[in-house]
Scaffold this active site. Structure first.
Site, PDB file in Angstrom:
ATOM      1  N   CYS A 162      -4.743  -1.968   7.771  1.00  0.00           N
ATOM      2  CA  CYS A 162      -5.601  -2.946   8.438  1.00  0.00           C
ATOM      3  C   CYS A 162      -5.762  -4.252   7.681  1.00  0.00           C
ATOM      4  O   CYS A 162      -5.623  -5.333   8.253  1.00  0.00           O
ATOM      5  CB  CYS A 162      -7.002  -2.359   8.667  1.00  0.00           C
ATOM      6  SG  CYS A 162      -7.076  -0.917   9.739  1.00  0.00           S
ATOM      7  N   LEU A 352       6.143  17.278 -15.980  1.00  0.00           N
ATOM      8  CA  LEU A 352       7.473  16.836 -16.388  1.00  0.00           C
ATOM      9  C   LEU A 352       8.507  17.914 -16.090  1.00  0.00           C
ATOM     10  O   LEU A 352       9.566  17.640 -15.523  1.00  0.00           O
ATOM     11  CB  LEU A 352       7.453  16.507 -17.882  1.00  0.00           C
ATOM     12  CG  LEU A 352       8.710  15.882 -18.473  1.00  0.00           C
ATOM     13  CD1 LEU A 352       8.961  14.511 -17.874  1.00  0.00           C
ATOM     14  CD2 LEU A 352       8.575  15.780 -19.989  1.00  0.00           C
ATOM     15  N   GLY A 353       8.189  19.146 -16.460  1.00  0.00           N
ATOM     16  CA  GLY A 353       9.131  20.240 -16.218  1.00  0.00           C
ATOM     17  C   GLY A 353       9.333  20.514 -14.749  1.00  0.00           C
ATOM     18  O   GLY A 353      10.445  20.837 -14.306  1.00  0.00           O
ATOM     19  N   ASN A 355       9.305  18.404 -12.338  1.00  0.00           N
ATOM     20  CA  ASN A 355      10.224  17.406 -11.818  1.00  0.00           C
ATOM     21  C   ASN A 355      11.669  17.781 -12.114  1.00  0.00           C
ATOM     22  O   ASN A 355      12.549  17.681 -11.249  1.00  0.00           O
ATOM     23  CB  ASN A 355       9.874  16.038 -12.424  1.00  0.00           C
ATOM     24  CG  ASN A 355      10.732  14.914 -11.872  1.00  0.00           C
ATOM     25  OD1 ASN A 355      11.891  14.765 -12.243  1.00  0.00           O
ATOM     26  ND2 ASN A 355      10.162  14.118 -10.981  1.00  0.00           N
ATOM     27  N   LEU A 407      11.625  27.039 -17.854  1.00  0.00           N
ATOM     28  CA  LEU A 407      11.836  25.826 -18.626  1.00  0.00           C
ATOM     29  C   LEU A 407      10.569  25.617 -19.454  1.00  0.00           C
ATOM     30  O   LEU A 407       9.480  25.448 -18.909  1.00  0.00           O
ATOM     31  CB  LEU A 407      12.070  24.630 -17.696  1.00  0.00           C
ATOM     32  CG  LEU A 407      12.180  23.262 -18.364  1.00  0.00           C
ATOM     33  CD1 LEU A 407      13.394  23.201 -19.267  1.00  0.00           C
ATOM     34  CD2 LEU A 407      12.237  22.158 -17.313  1.00  0.00           C
ATOM     35  N   GLN A 788      -8.328   4.081  22.262  1.00  0.00           N
ATOM     36  CA  GLN A 788      -8.655   2.699  22.588  1.00  0.00           C
ATOM     37  C   GLN A 788      -9.035   2.553  24.059  1.00  0.00           C
ATOM     38  O   GLN A 788      -9.451   1.472  24.475  1.00  0.00           O
ATOM     39  CB  GLN A 788      -7.458   1.787  22.288  1.00  0.00           C
ATOM     40  CG  GLN A 788      -7.057   1.737  20.828  1.00  0.00           C
ATOM     41  CD  GLN A 788      -5.801   0.919  20.583  1.00  0.00           C
ATOM     42  OE1 GLN A 788      -4.858   1.392  19.975  1.00  0.00           O
ATOM     43  NE2 GLN A 788      -5.770  -0.325  21.041  1.00  0.00           N
ATOM     44  N   GLU A1282      -3.755 -10.355  17.013  1.00  0.00           N
ATOM     45  CA  GLU A1282      -2.308 -10.155  17.125  1.00  0.00           C
ATOM     46  C   GLU A1282      -1.453 -11.371  16.786  1.00  0.00           C
ATOM     47  O   GLU A1282      -0.403 -11.228  16.148  1.00  0.00           O
ATOM     48  CB  GLU A1282      -1.969  -9.666  18.539  1.00  0.00           C
ATOM     49  CG  GLU A1282      -2.517  -8.301  18.852  1.00  0.00           C
ATOM     50  CD  GLU A1282      -2.293  -7.904  20.302  1.00  0.00           C
ATOM     51  OE1 GLU A1282      -1.536  -6.950  20.544  1.00  0.00           O
ATOM     52  OE2 GLU A1282      -2.884  -8.542  21.188  1.00  0.00           O
TER      53      GLU A1282
END
EC number: 1.2.3.7
Length: 1350
Positions: A162, A352-353, A355, A407, A788, A1282
């Site tokens: 907006c 981190l791992g 990812n 990991l 609307q 608009e």
């Protein structure tokens, strides 16, 4: 492992749960089981920021509290055991008082629809807390330790559709210690020119000691007493040792795989949507080996469960400690690049791992894997009780990590050399500069280099060249490229050229990857950026390649190197307030903006679910044209999830299969036996929760049949071939102007059959479509809808159910953004809910998920345009003809009005003679609908494209061609008969000249030319253009009722979408009732409340659309007030004669006693002769493009817009800015694409990119022109919602101008003289599009030119 209940706090309130579905998110719990509704579901992906909360975690060992923002839509409830959650209601609220953040957001006019506002408040709050912990110098009173740059970056991950972001940024920066308040925009606290100290004193005070919430003491004591972290009876486990974790990973029972989900932040669920059920959820954050941070002389080791944010902080800290070493620079650049991964609130919880594992298992296009690979990182893996340290390269190349393997950590090594220097740079090309967007490609390069003492020539001794996210399984090292560079030769142009050929052979995206040639070109550009500053440099090399003091390459930048703060947002807002109709015309704050900021404003989804409520989700066709033989569900869907399926067969006897309807016809609620588009609604599945309903809809399997069916129509060309069109009523057929043939005969030059293609655009309101239907007595239905058009929805529901209209009641309080998408497209959502409620006799609600909303929305109309134009040698156009094919989709919706709308904005120039042939094509796509400036946005751009083409053909400046084709008042009357008004109202010439001066256009044209002359790899363009926009006023109803205490309740037919309708209406009521002229001080504005739209309370509400509903509603309530004033005036006079003076409260009290009717209703019906009028404005934008990547940066935009006499300049300013930025989205960013069957394939926030704070103009100047009295307007006001969106085409045209300079340079490198052939810049002008026009081979051509010259 502990064994206890889940205990946490929300806004200081204690919660204890014993049996929880472990898949429950924090957002689900807050919205379904608490009174706190400020957390909003915008995307469900962590991509919008609407759901943000502050999470506080107490560590008894250190006695410290860690606080950070997270996406509650992704954070699992079980993971917050022992934590405190703060929502925006917890910062401040109506009962306890509002927080300074909320007050300043309201005061800076930074909330419109308000749906996203609580999320922005939480982002800023999190940044304030972080800044307080920096230990910086204590700031001045009312400010914080935050910097303006940090304030701006704090909200870079939040989306707003907006406002255009500028006022939000100003509200945030008002807290910064280094803020210059003169740089802050329009607000309610001070006026421009006031003393700085006085202005500062008027800001809502901020005191960290009381405005930062503390961790609850009761929760601290509980956490201190705990042993372990488990939660019983919910399959959630929190091991504290690796041994416990390995035990949990072992399968239990024979022949049954162990479905285990390892959890740190659960952020992967935002990308890889989960549908499977897990046997165990294992929270691995409490295992010390996974949280290790170890720094020594070999490097830094970071545990796999360490968050990305913490990893960044550790790397920066280590870098500062190693500031004079090569590794310090590497760690700093790795951290800088990581800050562009996702957004801050995702990095705060993502690990981190996680990812890296997601990259290795799922081929996630990771930045982190790429940069760590270049840095020579290794990973520590635990498999079968054995530790193994392997290189990251080997880890990525292995088969996906076994579910039982872990990991443990990542090691980034030291890089130091006594005999050479280590250089390291990272790169990425993405739609957004500050992250929160996946890259088209990323890269990182590390090189050990040495320099010849005598010649300063450089030799690469070793290097690691890595590329990622380019359409391959994972990041890779380009070994052949490394071999090419490391062979004992000094760097030279010929070696670089050879290396780039190797790059093109090596970096080849896999089949099916989007923009493959662009991605390969990026790889060439990245290598070029890394190496070219080292060639021919006469200076000694430094750690920062870009600092080689080589002026030839000063416009080349590196991603990881950008430690300098980016240019901050700034600008000025010029308004004029004359007070003639006070309080109308005053820039008062938006009504109820503080409760929007606190999250207390109620949207449809916030209404508490009634008892026995069910939830629904749409099942839609994925085929464009097919028979629906039946619906089944995947065997993976648990039994008893589906309570009912509602389809066309459930329409009651006497009802109709109708889901929406407008003036051009009806659209079915459900497909019958034939689905006619991909996205056609087939059924509505009902379940006990929204999660289950969505799960069932996703699991639905439609049995299709296509036998004996013609092929679907999936293009406008197919529609033309098969004569498939919608009829355009003669009333909506635009009229030609003049005679095209005669105009062409006058022309000196002609362009024949040039083509333009325009795509679609999605609304991306933050509040998705939502509705709630509740059965009432006597076969009635109460329906809450985010719409609307309540009145038209009311009629559609009654028609669908086959009941009298008085059996239906539709209520709409506020809408979380509409832009046209909550008009006809909202109707089927509410109607389906109501039909389901009618069938099951239970309340039914729905909130569409973002994917479904995008598929069903339809969006803006795509079209193809062919034009011919004749023009004089001076640029004056004499004739234009257009052939336009508009894709309307399968049902008419508003499509037949498109030719009229396109023509209205197209006519902003004096074309001499204008003719056209429009065909509104009926295709097997989802029906297209109204979206902000429907047709006008496209028509305005078509006009500019023609102007640009003519200027190019004549080799003239585009601004000169625009200038010569501006309307005179006489030509304006020919093109806009009945709407042009009087000569004094035509302000385009005034605005055009005024904008040229205020924007310093002439000087900036010269500055742009000079910049382009001295910069090879960055080019700038500047463009000015006008807008003329015709609007139509419609009949609108209103009611004003004065209560016995003098307070006022107002109803209007229009709905509050964020456009400030309620605010303007309140001002108008206060002004109109003020004409009673009571004695004594009375602030009528504070006595007025506007209430929800209710279709049985106030009828004939009409449409909230077309930019004119606010002024029409204002006129309706003014008529009501005039009636009340007329009724009260005799009583006032009588009482004044008796007592000498009479105040408002006494007058109303006596009116009640004497039974004066204190309620008045009116229907405003605009005069036919003045219901149409023109809006005027102009805009100029300057952009800078990166020739190597195609990235576009908007340096500055200036807009002057004629609002007549603005009803509220602050509201209109917000509309102008927001509309302009939404236009930027259409022209530059937003790709609303479909697959070959016409099914939308945009993947939510991951691939659909609306503008963010880092993609809007860096300098944004708006002036609202007060053009004086307009006798036929509402208090001389004009529309603002608009028309300004059309001015965003100035950004696109400026980009085209910059590209033209790049292409001219490219020709010179090819030793080709003369002008470039005309080209059409596509929409949206994304990075691949811009780069493609600048030359995918620009680097190669440059090197060839350089070597030839040498």
């Amino acid at each position: 492992m502990g064994c206890k209940n889940l205990v946490f706090a929300v806004n200081g309130q204690r919660f204890e749960l014993s049996d929880i579905d472990p898949s429950t998110t924090v957002l689900e719990f807050l919205r379904l089981h608490t009174r706190f509704k400020s957390v909003k579901l915008g995307c469900g992906e962590g991509g919008c920021g609407a759901c943000l909360v502050l999470l506080s975690r107490f560590d008894p060992a250190s006695n410290q509290v860690e606080e950070f923002t997270v996406s509650s839509c992704l954070t699992l409830l079980c993971s917050i055991n022992g934590c405190s959650v703060t929502t925006s209601e917890g910062l401040g609220n109506t009962k306890d008082g509002f927080h300074p953040i909320q007050k300043r957001i309201a005061g800076f006019h930074a909330s419109q629809c308000g749906f996203c506002t609580p999320g922005f408040c939480m982002s800023l709050y999190g940044a304030l807390i972080k800044a307080e912990k920096t230990g910086r110098q204590k700031p001045s009173e009312g400010l914080s330790r935050l910097t303006v740059s940090e304030a701006e970056r704090a909200i870079s991950g939040n989306l707003c559709r907006c406002t255009g972001y500028r006022p939000i940024a100003d509200a945030c920066k008002s807290f910064a210690a280094d803020v210059d308040i003169e740089d802050l925009g329009l607000n309610t606290f001070w006026t421009k020119g006031e003393d700085k100290e006085v202005s500062m004193s008027r800001l809502p005070s901020y005191n960290p000691s009381k405005d930062i919430r503390v961790f609850p003491e009761f929760l601290k004591e509980e956490v201190k007493s705990w042993v372990g972290s488990g939660v019983k009876r919910c399959n959630w486990y929190s091991p504290v040792t690796l041994e416990e974790l390995q035990c949990l990973l072992e399968p239990h029972g024979e022949n049954k795989p162990n479905m285990v989900k390892l959890v740190v932040g659960n952020t992967a669920a935002g990308y890889y949507k989960e549908s499977q059920n897990w046997d165990k959820y294992i929270d691995i954050r409490h295992i010390p080996e996974l949280q290790v941070i170890k720094k020594d002389k070999t490097g830094i080791e970071i545990g796999a469960a360490v968050t990305i944010t913490k990893a960044i902080n550790e790397l920066k800290g280590f870098s500062d400690w190693l500031c004079n070493l090569d590794s310090g620079s590497i760690f700093r650049k790795v951290a800088n690049h990581m800050e562009k991964v996702a957004s801050a609130f995702i990095r705060n919880s993502a690990s981190l791992g996680g990812n890296l594992v997601m990259t290795q298992r799922e081929n996630f296009p990771s930045d982190i894997a790429t940069i760590l690979l270049a840095a020579g990182s290794s990973v520590n893996i635990l498999a079968d009780s054995k530790h193994e340290m392997v290189s990251l390269e080997e880890f990525l190349q292995r088969t996906p990590l076994d579910p039982k393997a872990l990991l443990l950590s990542v090691k980034i090594p030291f890089w130091e050399s006594k005999s050479s220097m280590v250089l390291f740079e990272t790169y990425r090309a993405a739609p957004r500069p500050l992250g929160n967007a996946l890259p088209y490609m990323n890269a990182a390069f590390l090189a050990e280099v040495s320099q010849c003492d005598s010649s300063n020539m450089i030799c690469i001794n070793s290097c690691r060249m890595t590329f990622g996210a380019f359409g391959t399984h994972h990041a890779v090292r380009a070994r052949k490229l490394e071999e090419c560079l490391v062979r004992g030769q000094f760097l030279s142009l010929s070696l670089l050229s050879e290396a780039l050929e190797v790059v093109k052979e090596t970096i080849v995206p896999e089949d099916g990857t989007s923009c493959p040639a662009y991605r390969t070109s990026l790889s060439v550009g990245f290598v070029f950026q890394f190496l070219i500053p080292l060639i021919d440099s006469t200076a000694t090399i430094t750690k920062h390649i870009g600092h080689c003091n080589n002026d030839s390459f000063k416009d080349i930048a590196h991603d990881g190197e950008q430690t300098a703060e980016p240019q901050l947002l700034h600008g000025k807002q010029v308004i004029e307030v004359d007070g003639e109709y006070c309080p109308v015309g005053n820039p008062v704050a938006k009504s109820l903006s503080t409760i929007q900021a606190s999250g207390e404003a109620v949207y449809v989804g916030d209404i508490p679910s009634p008892n026995n409520c069910l939830y629904g989700a749409f099942i839609y066709s994925t085929k464009p044209l097919a028979r629906v033989k039946g619906i089944t569900f995947s065997p993976t869907l648990p039994k008893d999830v589906v309570i009912s399926i509602v389809c066309f067969r459930d329409i009651p006897i006497g009802g109709e299969n109708v889901g929406s309807g407008g003036i051009f016809g009806l659209e079915p609620l459900f497909s019958d036996e034939l689905a006619r588009s991909a996205g056609d609604r087939v059924a509505f599945v009902v379940a006990e929760s929204q999660k289950l309903a969505d799960m069932a809809a996703e699991a639905a399997i439609i049995d299709y049949g296509v036998e004996d069916l013609e092929p679907p129509i999936l293009s406008v060309e197919d529609a033309v071939e098969r004569s498939s069109f919608f009829e355009v009523p003669s009333f909506f057929n635009p009229k030609h102007v003049g005679n095209f043939s005669e105009g062409m005969a006058e022309a000196d030059h002609k362009i024949l059959s040039a083509k333009i293609q325009l795509g679609s655009q999605y609304y991306f309101y933050l509040e998705n479509q939502s509705a709630l239907a509740i059965p009432d007595e006597d076969n009635c239905m109460l329906v809450y809808s985010s719409t609307q058009v309540p009145e038209f929805l009311h009629g559609v529901i009654a028609r669908c159910l086959g009941v009298p209209a008085h059996n239906i009641r539709v209520i709409t309080r506020r809408v979380g953004g509409g832009f046209g998408g909550k008009s006809l497209k909202s109707m089927p959502v509410a109607t389906a809910c109501t039909l389901a409620a009618y069938k099951l006799n239970r309340p039914v609600r729905t909130y569409l998920n973002r994917k479904t909303d995008m598929i069903l929305a339809g969006g803006r109309h795509p079209m193809k345009i062919t034009y011919s134009v004749g023009f004089k040698s001076n640029g004056k156009i004499t004739a234009v003809h257009l052939d336009v094919l508009i894709d309307g989709g399968i049902y008419p919706d508003i499509s037949p009005i498109m030719p009229m709308n396109i023509t209205n904005s197209l006519k902003k120039y004096n074309w001499g003679n204008l003719s056209f042939d429009f065909k509104v094509c009926k295709t097997n796509h989802t029906s297209k609908s109204a979206m902000r400036a429907p047709g006008e946005l496209q028509g305005g751009f078509i006009a500019e494209a023609i102007i640009e083409h003519v200027a190019s053909a004549l080799s003239m400046e585009v601004d000169a061609v625009r200038n010569v084709n501006l309307h005179t008042y006489e030509s304006l009357g020919l093109f806009y008969p009945g709407a042009a008004g009087c000569p004094e109202e035509y302000t385009v010439p005034l605005i055009w000249e005024k904008l040229g001066l205020s924007s310093d256009l002439a000087h900036r044209f010269e500055a742009v030319q000079e910049f382009n002359q001295w910069n090879k790899w960055k080019k700038r363009g500047i463009s000015r253009l006008p807008v003329i926009y015709e609007v139509v006023l419609r009949a609108t109803s209103g009611r004003v009722s004065v209560l016995s205490d003098g307070s006022v309740v107002v109803e209007v037919g229009g709905t509050e979408l964020g456009q400030g309708l309620w605010t303007k209406v309140k001002q108008m009521v206060a002004f109109a009732l003020g004409s009673i002229h009571c004695d004594g001080p009375t602030n009528l504005l504070e006595k007025v409340r506007v209430v929800q739209a209710d279709t049985v309370s106030l009828i004939q509400g009409g449409w909230t659309a077309g930019s004119t509903t606010s002024e029409a509603s204002c006129q309706a309530v003014k008529l009501c007030c005039d009636i009340l004033v007329e009724r009260l005036s005799p009583l006032r006079d009588s009482l004044r004669e008796q007592s000498g003076s009479i105040n408002w409260e006494m007058l109303i009290q006596q009116a009640c006693v004497r039974s004066v009717n204190l309620s008045a209703t009116a229907l405003y019906q605009p005069d036919f002769g003045s219901m149409r009028y023109l809006n005027y404005g102009a805009g100029v934008s300057e952009v800078e493009i990166d020739v190597l990547t195609g990235a576009t940066r908007i340096l500055r935009s200036d807009v002057i817009y004629d609002c007549g006499k603005s009803l509220n300049p602050a509201v209109d300013l917000g509309q102008i800015e927001g509309s302009f930025v939404q236009g930027i989205g259409f022209f530059m960013l937003e790709e609303y694409t479909t697959n070959s069957d016409g099914l939308v394939d945009a993947k939510g926030t991951w691939t659909y990119k609306i503008p963010t704070i880092d993609t809007i103009p860096r300098e944004f100047n708006i002036e609202i022109l007060n053009s004086g009295h307009h006798k036929d307007r509402v208090l001389s006001s004009k529309a603002s919602g608009e028309p300004p969106s059309l001015l965003a085409a100035s950004v696109h045209c400026a980009t085209q101008a910059a590209i033209k300079e790049a292409r001219r340079q490219l020709l010179s490198w090819s030793n080709l003289d003369g002008t470039d052939s005309p080209f059409q810049l596509g929409i949206p002008a994304t990075l691949p599009v811009v780069k493609g026009l600048c030359g995918l081979d620009s680097v190669e051509r440059y090197l060839k030119w350089r070597m030839g010259r040498n």
